[in-house]
Design a protein around this motif. Structure first.
Motif, PDB file in Angstrom:
ATOM      1  N   ARG A   9      -5.204  -2.235 -24.132  1.00 48.10           N
ATOM      2  CA  ARG A   9      -6.385  -2.267 -25.010  1.00 48.10           C
ATOM      3  C   ARG A   9      -7.448  -3.240 -24.495  1.00 48.10           C
ATOM      4  NH1 ARG A   9      -2.398  -1.833 -29.196  1.00 48.10           N
ATOM      5  NH2 ARG A   9      -2.379  -4.078 -29.443  1.00 48.10           N
ATOM      6  N   LYS A  10      -7.034  -4.275 -23.781  1.00 47.54           N
ATOM      7  CA  LYS A  10      -7.960  -5.333 -23.341  1.00 47.54           C
ATOM      8  C   LYS A  10      -8.576  -5.083 -21.962  1.00 47.54           C
ATOM      9  CE  LYS A  10      -6.618  -8.783 -26.376  1.00 47.54           C
ATOM     10  NZ  LYS A  10      -7.494  -9.079 -27.419  1.00 47.54           N
ATOM     11  N   VAL A  11      -7.885  -4.324 -21.115  1.00 49.18           N
ATOM     12  CA  VAL A  11      -8.322  -4.130 -19.733  1.00 49.18           C
ATOM     13  C   VAL A  11      -8.987  -2.771 -19.600  1.00 49.18           C
ATOM     14  CG1 VAL A  11      -7.507  -3.959 -17.348  1.00 49.18           C
ATOM     15  CG2 VAL A  11      -6.447  -5.576 -18.902  1.00 49.18           C
ATOM     16  N   GLU A  12     -10.065  -2.755 -18.846  1.00 51.76           N
ATOM     17  CA  GLU A  12     -10.784  -1.503 -18.666  1.00 51.76           C
ATOM     18  C   GLU A  12     -10.174  -0.639 -17.570  1.00 51.76           C
ATOM     19  OE1 GLU A  12     -14.811  -1.343 -19.073  1.00 51.76           O
ATOM     20  OE2 GLU A  12     -14.860  -2.813 -20.669  1.00 51.76           O
ATOM     21  N   LYS A  13      -9.285  -1.247 -16.778  1.00 51.15           N
ATOM     22  CA  LYS A  13      -8.646  -0.513 -15.682  1.00 51.15           C
ATOM     23  C   LYS A  13      -7.501   0.324 -16.230  1.00 51.15           C
ATOM     24  CE  LYS A  13      -9.426  -4.152 -12.295  1.00 51.15           C
ATOM     25  NZ  LYS A  13      -8.780  -5.005 -11.308  1.00 51.15           N
ATOM     26  N   SER A  14      -7.072   1.269 -15.422  1.00 46.81           N
ATOM     27  CA  SER A  14      -5.889   2.042 -15.742  1.00 46.81           C
ATOM     28  C   SER A  14      -4.665   1.144 -15.517  1.00 46.81           C
ATOM     29  CB  SER A  14      -5.811   3.274 -14.855  1.00 46.81           C
ATOM     30  OG  SER A  14      -4.603   3.960 -15.069  1.00 46.81           O
ATOM     31  N   VAL A  15      -3.733   1.183 -16.447  1.00 41.69           N
ATOM     32  CA  VAL A  15      -2.534   0.348 -16.363  1.00 41.69           C
ATOM     33  C   VAL A  15      -1.309   1.243 -16.494  1.00 41.69           C
ATOM     34  CG1 VAL A  15      -1.318  -1.642 -17.318  1.00 41.69           C
ATOM     35  CG2 VAL A  15      -3.798  -1.518 -17.496  1.00 41.69           C
ATOM     36  N   GLN A  16      -0.335   1.064 -15.588  1.00 43.45           N
ATOM     37  CA  GLN A  16       0.894   1.862 -15.599  1.00 43.45           C
ATOM     38  C   GLN A  16       2.083   0.957 -15.856  1.00 43.45           C
ATOM     39  OE1 GLN A  16       0.807   5.216 -15.261  1.00 43.45           O
ATOM     40  NE2 GLN A  16      -1.413   5.078 -15.063  1.00 43.45           N
ATOM     41  N   LEU A  17       3.025   1.422 -16.661  1.00 43.84           N
ATOM     42  CA  LEU A  17       4.250   0.681 -16.925  1.00 43.84           C
ATOM     43  C   LEU A  17       5.414   1.473 -16.349  1.00 43.84           C
ATOM     44  CD1 LEU A  17       5.897  -1.560 -18.350  1.00 43.84           C
ATOM     45  CD2 LEU A  17       5.904  -0.117 -20.391  1.00 43.84           C
ATOM     46  N   TYR A  18       6.250   0.799 -15.540  1.00 44.42           N
ATOM     47  CA  TYR A  18       7.433   1.411 -14.933  1.00 44.42           C
ATOM     48  C   TYR A  18       8.665   0.695 -15.440  1.00 44.42           C
ATOM     49  CZ  TYR A  18       4.061   3.546 -11.833  1.00 44.42           C
ATOM     50  OH  TYR A  18       3.010   4.258 -11.339  1.00 44.42           O
ATOM     51  N   ILE A  19       9.565   1.449 -16.050  1.00 48.45           N
ATOM     52  CA  ILE A  19      10.824   0.875 -16.555  1.00 48.45           C
ATOM     53  C   ILE A  19      11.956   1.445 -15.728  1.00 48.45           C
ATOM     54  CG2 ILE A  19      12.365   0.648 -18.528  1.00 48.45           C
ATOM     55  CD1 ILE A  19       9.914   0.903 -20.345  1.00 48.45           C
ATOM     56  N   GLU A  23       0.833  -1.215   0.000  1.00 54.19           N
ATOM     57  CA  GLU A  23       0.000   0.000   0.000  1.00 54.19           C
ATOM     58  C   GLU A  23       0.863   1.259   0.000  1.00 54.19           C
ATOM     59  OE1 GLU A  23      -2.881  -0.278   3.155  1.00 54.19           O
ATOM     60  OE2 GLU A  23      -3.605  -2.209   2.394  1.00 54.19           O
ATOM     61  N   LEU A  24       1.967   1.244   0.753  1.00 52.93           N
ATOM     62  CA  LEU A  24       2.872   2.404   0.780  1.00 52.93           C
ATOM     63  C   LEU A  24       3.495   2.644  -0.601  1.00 52.93           C
ATOM     64  CD1 LEU A  24       4.703   1.943   4.210  1.00 52.93           C
ATOM     65  CD2 LEU A  24       3.156   3.807   3.548  1.00 52.93           C
ATOM     66  N   VAL A  25       3.920   1.574  -1.272  1.00 53.00           N
ATOM     67  CA  VAL A  25       4.510   1.706  -2.610  1.00 53.00           C
ATOM     68  C   VAL A  25       3.472   2.240  -3.577  1.00 53.00           C
ATOM     69  CG1 VAL A  25       5.466   0.418  -4.566  1.00 53.00           C
ATOM     70  CG2 VAL A  25       6.268  -0.078  -2.250  1.00 53.00           C
ATOM     71  N   ARG A  26       2.283   1.695  -3.535  1.00 54.33           N
ATOM     72  CA  ARG A  26       1.211   2.160  -4.425  1.00 54.33           C
ATOM     73  C   ARG A  26       0.899   3.640  -4.156  1.00 54.33           C
ATOM     74  NH1 ARG A  26      -1.140  -1.500  -7.529  1.00 54.33           N
ATOM     75  NH2 ARG A  26      -3.083  -0.350  -7.743  1.00 54.33           N
ATOM     76  N   LYS A  27       0.932   4.043  -2.885  1.00 53.53           N
ATOM     77  CA  LYS A  27       0.679   5.446  -2.534  1.00 53.53           C
ATOM     78  C   LYS A  27       1.795   6.332  -3.095  1.00 53.53           C
ATOM     79  CE  LYS A  27      -0.311   8.478   1.337  1.00 53.53           C
ATOM     80  NZ  LYS A  27      -0.418   8.623   2.783  1.00 53.53           N
ATOM     81  N   ASP A  28       3.069   5.893  -2.947  1.00 55.65           N
ATOM     82  CA  ASP A  28       4.208   6.647  -3.487  1.00 55.65           C
ATOM     83  C   ASP A  28       4.088   6.846  -4.994  1.00 55.65           C
ATOM     84  OD1 ASP A  28       5.451   7.052  -1.093  1.00 55.65           O
ATOM     85  OD2 ASP A  28       7.040   5.562  -1.405  1.00 55.65           O
ATOM     86  N   LEU A  63      -3.625  -1.102 -12.374  1.00 58.69           N
ATOM     87  CA  LEU A  63      -2.628  -2.158 -12.494  1.00 58.69           C
ATOM     88  C   LEU A  63      -1.260  -1.530 -12.739  1.00 58.69           C
ATOM     89  CD1 LEU A  63      -4.494  -4.657 -14.866  1.00 58.69           C
ATOM     90  CD2 LEU A  63      -4.195  -4.850 -12.399  1.00 58.69           C
ATOM     91  N   ALA A  64      -0.230  -2.152 -12.213  1.00 56.68           N
ATOM     92  CA  ALA A  64       1.136  -1.657 -12.416  1.00 56.68           C
ATOM     93  C   ALA A  64       2.005  -2.808 -12.893  1.00 56.68           C
ATOM     94  CB  ALA A  64       1.697  -1.075 -11.128  1.00 56.68           C
ATOM     95  N   MET A  65       2.856  -2.497 -13.869  1.00 59.83           N
ATOM     96  CA  MET A  65       3.787  -3.489 -14.401  1.00 59.83           C
ATOM     97  C   MET A  65       5.167  -2.839 -14.371  1.00 59.83           C
ATOM     98  SD  MET A  65       3.403  -5.326 -18.102  1.00 59.83           S
ATOM     99  CE  MET A  65       4.729  -4.951 -19.208  1.00 59.83           C
ATOM    100  N   GLY A  66       6.171  -3.579 -13.891  1.00 57.38           N
ATOM    101  CA  GLY A  66       7.512  -3.015 -13.787  1.00 57.38           C
ATOM    102  C   GLY A  66       8.567  -3.877 -14.444  1.00 57.38           C
ATOM    103  N   ILE A  67       9.566  -3.229 -14.979  1.00 53.53           N
ATOM    104  CA  ILE A  67      10.709  -3.902 -15.594  1.00 53.53           C
ATOM    105  C   ILE A  67      11.959  -3.335 -14.926  1.00 53.53           C
ATOM    106  CG2 ILE A  67      11.977  -4.315 -17.730  1.00 53.53           C
ATOM    107  CD1 ILE A  67       9.332  -3.532 -19.177  1.00 53.53           C
ATOM    108  N   PHE A  68      12.797  -4.214 -14.411  1.00 54.54           N
ATOM    109  CA  PHE A  68      14.008  -3.782 -13.734  1.00 54.54           C
ATOM    110  C   PHE A  68      15.194  -4.429 -14.420  1.00 54.54           C
ATOM    111  CE2 PHE A  68      10.459  -3.931 -10.818  1.00 54.54           C
ATOM    112  CZ  PHE A  68      10.475  -2.653 -10.293  1.00 54.54           C
ATOM    113  N   SER A  69      15.855  -3.704 -15.311  1.00 55.15           N
ATOM    114  CA  SER A  69      17.006  -4.254 -16.035  1.00 55.15           C
ATOM    115  C   SER A  69      17.713  -3.118 -16.770  1.00 55.15           C
ATOM    116  CB  SER A  69      16.555  -5.317 -17.035  1.00 55.15           C
ATOM    117  OG  SER A  69      15.888  -4.723 -18.143  1.00 55.15           O
ATOM    118  N   ARG A  70      18.816  -3.500 -17.409  1.00 52.15           N
ATOM    119  CA  ARG A  70      19.460  -2.560 -18.322  1.00 52.15           C
ATOM    120  C   ARG A  70      18.499  -2.315 -19.477  1.00 52.15           C
ATOM    121  NH1 ARG A  70      23.706  -6.381 -19.118  1.00 52.15           N
ATOM    122  NH2 ARG A  70      22.898  -6.393 -21.208  1.00 52.15           N
ATOM    123  N   ILE A  71      18.569  -1.141 -20.043  1.00 55.64           N
ATOM    124  CA  ILE A  71      17.726  -0.853 -21.199  1.00 55.64           C
ATOM    125  C   ILE A  71      18.536  -1.191 -22.443  1.00 55.64           C
ATOM    126  CG2 ILE A  71      16.483   0.935 -22.467  1.00 55.64           C
ATOM    127  CD1 ILE A  71      15.931   2.281 -19.790  1.00 55.64           C
TER     128      ILE A  71
END
Length: 175
Positions: free
Chosen positions: A165-175, A126-131, A139-147
């Motif tokens: 495109r498929k999900v009705e929820k808001s989706v965030q991508l973190y690289i 919950e703290l991470v989601r709040k930050d 929804l949140a998706m994260g990638i942790f690597s060299r680019i």
């Protein structure tokens, strides 16, 4: 002590070979760790020409690296003290492509993180989601690597686009 020394395009010049040998001798390094390519040649030739007694090892991360089997490259692979493989698949592939390399010189060392050692309670989540200003339904998706291409970030972005495109929820991508 760790010393990071990025090589330039003219990496195989005699200057770099002897400069590396001098750097190792002056700092009394025991191990030179390389990732392959020109830096491997510089380390091997530095030790060979300078009669050094330090360990030269590489790390094998991928399956798609071309292996040359001419006598010069066979000599090169025999000069490496170890080619550390980061997965069983990489190790099997490396040894299959290099039948002249002793299996003991290709140890398996996983470079992953044992996630079972870290427990994240709901409060932490919950703290991470709040930050990140994420609502409960986002929804949140994260990638942790060299680019870089090999890490497949382009595939993750493509998958993210399809998911969005498929999900009705808001989706965030973190690289």
């Amino acid at each position: 002590m760790v010393h990071h020394w990025p090589l330039k395009k003219d990496a195989l010049s005699y200057r770099h070979i002897f400069k590396l040998h001098r750097l190792i001798r002056e700092n009394q390094y025991d191990v030179v760790h390389i990732h392959g390519g020109k830096d491997a040649w510089v380390a091997i030739l530095s030790r060979f020409l300078g009669r050094g007694n330090y360990v030269v090892c590489s790390t094998r991360h991928d399956l798609n690296r071309k292996i040359h089997k001419d006598c010069f490259h066979k000599w090169f692979y025999k000069q490496l003290d170890a080619s550390i493989c980061v997965s069983r698949t990489v190790q099997t592939d490396f040894l299959r492509k290099n039948p002249f390399v002793d299996e003991k010189k290709a140890p398996l060392v996983y470079n992953g993180i044992d996630v079972s050692r870290f427990s994240f309670c709901n409060e932490t989540r919950e703290l991470v989601r709040k930050d990140l200003n994420l609502g409960k339904d986002e929804l949140a998706m994260g990638i942790f690597s060299r680019i870089c291409y090999q890490k497949g970030i382009h595939l993750a972005v493509e998958a993210f686009s399809m998911l969005r495109r498929k999900v009705e929820k808001s989706v965030q991508l973190y690289i």
